[in-house]
Design a protein around this motif. Structure first.
Motif, PDB file in Angstrom:
ATOM      1  N   SER A  59      55.526 -23.771  35.167  1.00  0.00           N
ATOM      2  CA  SER A  59      55.468 -25.150  35.655  1.00  0.00           C
ATOM      3  C   SER A  59      54.519 -25.256  36.835  1.00  0.00           C
ATOM      4  O   SER A  59      54.248 -24.273  37.531  1.00  0.00           O
ATOM      5  CB  SER A  59      56.861 -25.635  36.071  1.00  0.00           C
ATOM      6  N   HIS A  60      54.013 -26.466  37.049  1.00  0.00           N
ATOM      7  CA  HIS A  60      53.071 -26.695  38.145  1.00  0.00           C
ATOM      8  C   HIS A  60      53.767 -26.582  39.495  1.00  0.00           C
ATOM      9  O   HIS A  60      53.171 -26.110  40.476  1.00  0.00           O
ATOM     10  CB  HIS A  60      52.434 -28.073  37.996  1.00  0.00           C
ATOM     11  N   SER A  61      55.029 -26.997  39.567  1.00  0.00           N
ATOM     12  CA  SER A  61      55.746 -26.921  40.844  1.00  0.00           C
ATOM     13  C   SER A  61      55.926 -25.469  41.279  1.00  0.00           C
ATOM     14  O   SER A  61      55.772 -25.130  42.458  1.00  0.00           O
ATOM     15  CB  SER A  61      57.108 -27.611  40.731  1.00  0.00           C
ATOM     16  N   LEU A  62      56.253 -24.588  40.307  1.00  0.00           N
ATOM     17  CA  LEU A  62      56.372 -23.169  40.639  1.00  0.00           C
ATOM     18  C   LEU A  62      55.015 -22.584  41.003  1.00  0.00           C
ATOM     19  O   LEU A  62      54.909 -21.717  41.865  1.00  0.00           O
ATOM     20  CB  LEU A  62      56.978 -22.404  39.464  1.00  0.00           C
ATOM     21  N   LEU A 116      52.664 -24.124  42.610  1.00  0.00           N
ATOM     22  CA  LEU A 116      52.384 -24.504  44.001  1.00  0.00           C
ATOM     23  C   LEU A 116      53.151 -23.614  44.979  1.00  0.00           C
ATOM     24  O   LEU A 116      52.621 -23.212  46.021  1.00  0.00           O
ATOM     25  CB  LEU A 116      52.749 -25.981  44.211  1.00  0.00           C
ATOM     26  N   GLN A 117      54.418 -23.310  44.649  1.00  0.00           N
ATOM     27  CA  GLN A 117      55.210 -22.454  45.541  1.00  0.00           C
ATOM     28  C   GLN A 117      54.647 -21.037  45.610  1.00  0.00           C
ATOM     29  O   GLN A 117      54.539 -20.452  46.689  1.00  0.00           O
ATOM     30  CB  GLN A 117      56.663 -22.416  45.056  1.00  0.00           C
ATOM     31  N   GLU A 175      62.751 -23.109  35.848  1.00  0.00           N
ATOM     32  CA  GLU A 175      62.615 -24.230  36.773  1.00  0.00           C
ATOM     33  C   GLU A 175      63.624 -24.220  37.921  1.00  0.00           C
ATOM     34  O   GLU A 175      63.337 -24.712  39.001  1.00  0.00           O
ATOM     35  CB  GLU A 175      62.764 -25.552  36.007  1.00  0.00           C
ATOM     36  N   SER A 217      64.078 -21.603  46.300  1.00  0.00           N
ATOM     37  CA  SER A 217      62.903 -21.259  47.107  1.00  0.00           C
ATOM     38  C   SER A 217      63.116 -19.929  47.839  1.00  0.00           C
ATOM     39  O   SER A 217      62.170 -19.177  48.076  1.00  0.00           O
ATOM     40  CB  SER A 217      62.597 -22.372  48.104  1.00  0.00           C
TER      41      SER A 217
END
Length: 691
Positions: A177-180, A182-183, A138, A142
């Motif tokens: 994870s969903h945030s990763l 998206l990136q 996590e 970026s």
């Protein structure tokens, strides 16, 4: 035995242990010799300053490499990173290195470096460390993520190593994870990912496929629909099957799994329709129902009819269509599954194959009531059967690879299969001369026809259509009868007794085959929480069955000579065989290791804490090795493969022995032995003739 610690200042200890490139045991021996202390094996080194922890080889190595990768000397830095990538597979070393924030140092090196070699070694070491699940994905910056994503823009063969490890890292990010997700989705375009599927390097193809599957599985419904639309536009499914499925070796097994996942994820986009009942107040759905009725029957203009007359006409025609609730046909579609999916398949058939649709409905509406095949009821049940066979709504399994090749030739597989099978159902109905009371029997036969045909792996809809229509009702009866006869023959008491007598000999044959297979050896992948690994090792049994030889090998070495395998374990020292969750390497990392739980086994030797851990390339290899090791340990073989092979051998042997008894009924029990005769005077005396 009491352990005595030799305490030294941290400076002197670092000089003795870190600067000198000697094994820790050698350093301890030198210290003991200097102090005239006997038995160096009874001593250990401990830090005198700070936290007074014991010195270990892993801790010493971690400290050396931590300093080495920060060296101002470019050569030392590169060598340290290369060695780090090699030793990071060890969980003890990984814990020591991460405790020094070594993984964060690697992230910083990636962010600042533009050297391909440095980047490759750094990312490889980073991936190996993260595999142990000690720290979370996590907290990656970026900048690091963008740097890894941009490494995929290089498509030259010389950049293959950095591409492979970058794809590996990105897959793990997406699944974490969903945030990763998206990136990564923002940085890695579908065009770039597809470009990696079209290279000749099979390892890169496999890892690109793994990342694509991770993106599809993690995406939300809207993102997934956009991705499917793009893939369909590029005809990627057909390309993957025609070009990538012909890969070789272990890559083929992995690719088969990803083809199964692609099939499962693609078909599962139908699940919302399958789980949704028809809404009787939804005007669009009501219009589709009436569209089915109007497409089947040519009726006078309904606008000129009174309300009662129009209602009566609709009810009559819906009954002919085969709806149970002809006054409110929407009630037939309330059950889920198949829900609205049944309405979709009926509408697809009516609009794409209007002649076949009209022929089906009109042919059955002109039959006697008891012999008509109800289109709507049959369609609803057939849609449910297809959903079950294709496993629509089931999440992809981590171990399955049984995809249907026909999937890769059809964009709308469910609908096209429905159109073929609904006509097959009508044909089978007529062959069985069925009535409404036989509905369930007909559906069972149709399910069997579809299942048997798909099991033959047809590669196109036309091939499926030809095969399934050739498998008519009389053929199904013949197959059932043959299978029933085999079953009855197998269960006859005399045959069972004969089987028991043959079993020891056949089991010995299987034991010898297992030992021969161990002597031949198998290539295994390095143990990790990932499903795939680049490093390989080989293990084989010596011809005299006394030693297990193993060692690291390159992928292009199919059958390395036993002399090249440096490590060995005496069979006599093996104490036990562990499988599944009982294995040490399955207990250490429970995350992704669960995906290969049914392929894991370990042997313990010498003392219980020493073990050699395996992840079999396939379930077949798992069965062969666990059976072979059981034979070496004097235990019974217990794998499903052994049971299957024993059953096949028994069946073949029984058939050979019963050839002379063809068409002769086998009695349930042996005939009664008659009483012996009162005398044996009936025997001819040859001595009288000689005289």
């Amino acid at each position: 035995m009491q352990q005595v610690c030799v305490f030294m200042t941290l400076y002197n200890l670092f000089f003795c242990v870190s600067v000198q490139k000697k094994p820790l045991s050698a350093v301890i021996k030198e210290v003991c010799d200097g102090w005239n202390l006997p038995g160096p094996e009874n001593y250990a080194l401990q830090y005198a300053d700070g936290v007074q922890t014991y010195i270990t080889e892993s801790g010493r190595c971690a400290e050396d490499l931590y300093k080495g990768i920060q060296s101002s000397d470019a050569g030392v830095r590169c060598d340290s990173l290369k060695e780090l990538a090699s030793v990071s597979t060890d969980v003890t070393f990984a814990q020591e290195f991460i405790s020094r924030d070594g993984h964060l140092l690697l992230v910083k090196i990636v962010e600042d470096s533009n050297d391909n070699v440095i980047m490759t070694h750094t990312l490889t070491g980073f991936m190996e460390l993260m595999d142990h699940g000690i720290v979370s994905w996590e907290n990656l910056s970026s900048v690091f993520i963008k740097k890894v994503c941009r490494s995929l823009s290089r498509l030259s063969p010389t950049d293959a190593s950095i591409q492979q490890v970058s794809l590996d890292i990105l897959e793990n990010m997406v699944l974490s994870s969903h945030s990763l997700f998206l990136q990564v989705k923002q940085e890695v375009t579908m065009e770039r990912l597809i470009a990696h599927l079209q290279v000749t390097n099979q390892q890169i193809q496999t890892k690109a496929m793994a990342l694509l599957m991770a993106l599809l599985q993690t995406a939300g419904d809207l993102d997934r629909q956009d991705m499917f639309a793009f893939l369909n536009k590029k005809n990627l499914r057909q390309y993957i099957y025609k070009n990538i499925i012909h890969s070789s070796g272990s890559v083929q097994d992995e690719m088969a799994h990803y083809l199964y996942v692609l099939q499962s994820v693609t078909l599962n986009h139908l699940e919302p329709r399958m789980r949704s009942p028809l809404d009787c107040y939804n005007q669009e759905q009501r219009d589709i129902l009436h569209g089915l009725r109007q497409a089947a029957f040519e009726t006078e203009s309904e606008n000129s009819l009174s309300h009662e007359r129009r209602r009566s006409l609709c009810a009559k025609e819906f009954k002919k269509l085969g709806f149970s609730n002809n006054s409110n046909p929407g009630q037939d579609l309330v059950r889920t599954p198949p829900g609205l999916l049944a309405l979709d398949t009926m509408y697809y058939f009516a609009t794409c194959y209007p002649d076949a649709y009209s022929r089906f409905v009109l042919e059955n509406s002109s039959r006697e009531d008891k012999h008509e095949c109800p289109f709507a009821r049959s369609s609803i049940q057939l849609t449910l059967i297809l959903c079950e066979i294709l496993r629509i709504g089931e999440p992809p399994s981590e171990t399955r690879s049984d995809y249907h090749p026909i999937f890769f030739s059809q964009d709308r597989l469910l609908e096209e299969l429905f159109c073929v099978c609904i006509q097959l159902l009508n044909k089978t109905w007529k062959e069985m001369r069925a009535t409404q009371e036989d509905f369930d029997k007909v559906m069972q036969v149709v399910r069997e026809q579809i299942t048997r045909t798909l099991s033959s792996k047809p590669t196109s809809l036309e091939l499926f259509k030809n095969k399934v229509n050739a498998l008519n009702y009389s053929e199904i009866l013949k197959l059932r009868q043959t299978e029933r006869l085999h079953q009855e023959e197998t269960l006859a008491p005399p045959v069972l007794e004969l089987k028991e007598r043959l079993k020891p000999e056949l089991l010995e044959l299987i034991r010898q085959q297992r030992l021969n297979r161990l002597c031949q050896g198998t290539m295994f992948r390095k143990i990790s929480s990932r499903r795939r690994q680049d490093k390989l090792w080989y293990c084989r049994l010596s011809p005299n069955h006394k030693m297990l030889h193993y060692g690291d090998v390159e992928e292009d070495m199919d059958n390395p000579p036993i002399e090249t395998l440096q490590e060995k374990i005496p069979v006599a020292d093996i104490k036990g065989l562990l499988t599944g969750k009982d294995c040490p390497h399955m207990k250490e990392n429970k995350g992704k290791q669960n995906k290969v739980l049914d392929l894991a086994f370990s042997i313990t030797y010498d003392v219980e804490e020493y073990s050699l851990n395996f992840i079999a390339p396939s379930r077949t290899d798992f069965c062969l090795w666990t059976d072979g090791l059981s034979v070496l340990l004097g235990r019974d073989m217990s794998s499903e493969s052994m049971r299957s092979e024993l059953e096949i051998l028994l069946s073949m042997e029984i058939k050979l022995r019963l050839l002379d008894l063809e068409n002769v009924p086998i009695p349930e029990s042996a005939p009664v032995v008659p009483k012996p005769p009162s005398n044996y005077n009936f025997c001819y005396d040859f001595s009288q003739t000689e005289q």
